[in-house]
Design a protein around this motif. Structure first.
Motif, PDB file in Angstrom:
ATOM      1  N   ASP A 170       0.840  -1.206   0.000  1.00 11.84           N
ATOM      2  CA  ASP A 170       0.000   0.000   0.000  1.00 11.84           C
ATOM      3  C   ASP A 170       0.870   1.249   0.000  1.00 11.84           C
ATOM      4  O   ASP A 170       0.576   2.226  -0.698  1.00 11.84           O
ATOM      5  CB  ASP A 170      -0.937   0.020   1.215  1.00 11.84           C
ATOM      6  CG  ASP A 170      -2.047  -1.019   1.132  1.00 11.84           C
ATOM      7  OD1 ASP A 170      -2.268  -1.579   0.033  1.00 11.84           O
ATOM      8  OD2 ASP A 170      -2.683  -1.275   2.172  1.00 11.84           O
ATOM      9  N   LEU A 171       1.955   1.217   0.771  1.00 11.94           N
ATOM     10  CA  LEU A 171       2.865   2.361   0.821  1.00 11.94           C
ATOM     11  C   LEU A 171       3.566   2.555  -0.529  1.00 11.94           C
ATOM     12  O   LEU A 171       3.706   3.686  -0.999  1.00 11.94           O
ATOM     13  CB  LEU A 171       3.890   2.180   1.940  1.00 11.94           C
ATOM     14  CG  LEU A 171       4.898   3.318   2.114  1.00 11.94           C
ATOM     15  CD1 LEU A 171       4.189   4.648   2.361  1.00 11.94           C
ATOM     16  CD2 LEU A 171       5.860   2.992   3.252  1.00 11.94           C
ATOM     17  N   VAL A 172       3.961   1.480  -1.156  1.00 14.45           N
ATOM     18  CA  VAL A 172       4.563   1.575  -2.495  1.00 14.45           C
ATOM     19  C   VAL A 172       3.593   2.267  -3.450  1.00 14.45           C
ATOM     20  O   VAL A 172       3.964   3.193  -4.177  1.00 14.45           O
ATOM     21  CB  VAL A 172       4.959   0.179  -3.035  1.00 14.45           C
ATOM     22  CG1 VAL A 172       5.283   0.230  -4.525  1.00 14.45           C
ATOM     23  CG2 VAL A 172       6.142  -0.377  -2.258  1.00 14.45           C
ATOM     24  N   GLY A 173       2.340   1.840  -3.447  1.00 13.75           N
ATOM     25  CA  GLY A 173       1.338   2.446  -4.324  1.00 13.75           C
ATOM     26  C   GLY A 173       1.109   3.911  -4.004  1.00 13.75           C
ATOM     27  O   GLY A 173       0.981   4.747  -4.911  1.00 13.75           O
ATOM     28  N   ARG A 174       1.071   4.237  -2.710  1.00 16.74           N
ATOM     29  CA  ARG A 174       0.865   5.630  -2.297  1.00 16.74           C
ATOM     30  C   ARG A 174       2.029   6.507  -2.766  1.00 16.74           C
ATOM     31  O   ARG A 174       1.819   7.608  -3.275  1.00 16.74           O
ATOM     32  CB  ARG A 174       0.731   5.690  -0.764  1.00 16.74           C
ATOM     33  CG  ARG A 174       0.535   7.056  -0.212  1.00 16.74           C
ATOM     34  CD  ARG A 174      -0.871   7.568  -0.441  1.00 16.74           C
ATOM     35  NE  ARG A 174      -1.024   8.847   0.236  1.00 16.74           N
ATOM     36  CZ  ARG A 174      -1.320   9.974  -0.405  1.00 16.74           C
ATOM     37  NH1 ARG A 174      -1.542   9.978  -1.701  1.00 16.74           N
ATOM     38  NH2 ARG A 174      -1.422  11.092   0.262  1.00 16.74           N
TER      39      ARG A 174
END
Length: 113
Positions: free
Chosen positions: A9-13
């Protein structure tokens, strides 16, 4: 420890934040199968040093609003900024630095996500 879903999720954000500021060549690598100590890299290029600084500031400010702060890093330069969020490490580079250090080539066996 951040769980895999949280790290993804952090990668996508981070990718979204970089695209908001028109970063170029945004790529995320899953290093878990090819490294014993690294999980994910997000790489992006800036068109100039001011653009590089704007990308750094944007990612940091937006993630700080969400309670995330990067770990301190050493060796920052006007050509390459590293933001270490634990399982996710962001490399913001000028095109020349990105070509020279070729992290994508070094980690060519990593999965792109």
């Amino acid at each position: 420890m951040v769980k895999t879903k949280e790290a993804l999720d952090l990668v996508g954000r981070i990718k979204d934040l970089l695209w908001e500021k028109k970063a170029e060549g945004v790529v995320a690598l899953d290093l878990r199968k090819v490294s014993e100590s690294l999980d994910y890299f997000v790489l992006a290029s800036a068109t100039s040093t001011p653009h590089l600084q704007a990308l750094e500031r944007h990612v940091q400010e937006k993630l700080e609003e969400e309670g995330l702060r990067p770990r301190p890093t050493e060796g920052q330069s006007p050509r390459w900024v590293v933001l270490d969020y634990g399982e996710v490490v962001v490399h913001l580079m000028t095109p020349e630095a990105r070509d020279y250090y070729d992290l994508e080539g070094f980690w060519a066996d990593a999965d792109r996500i």
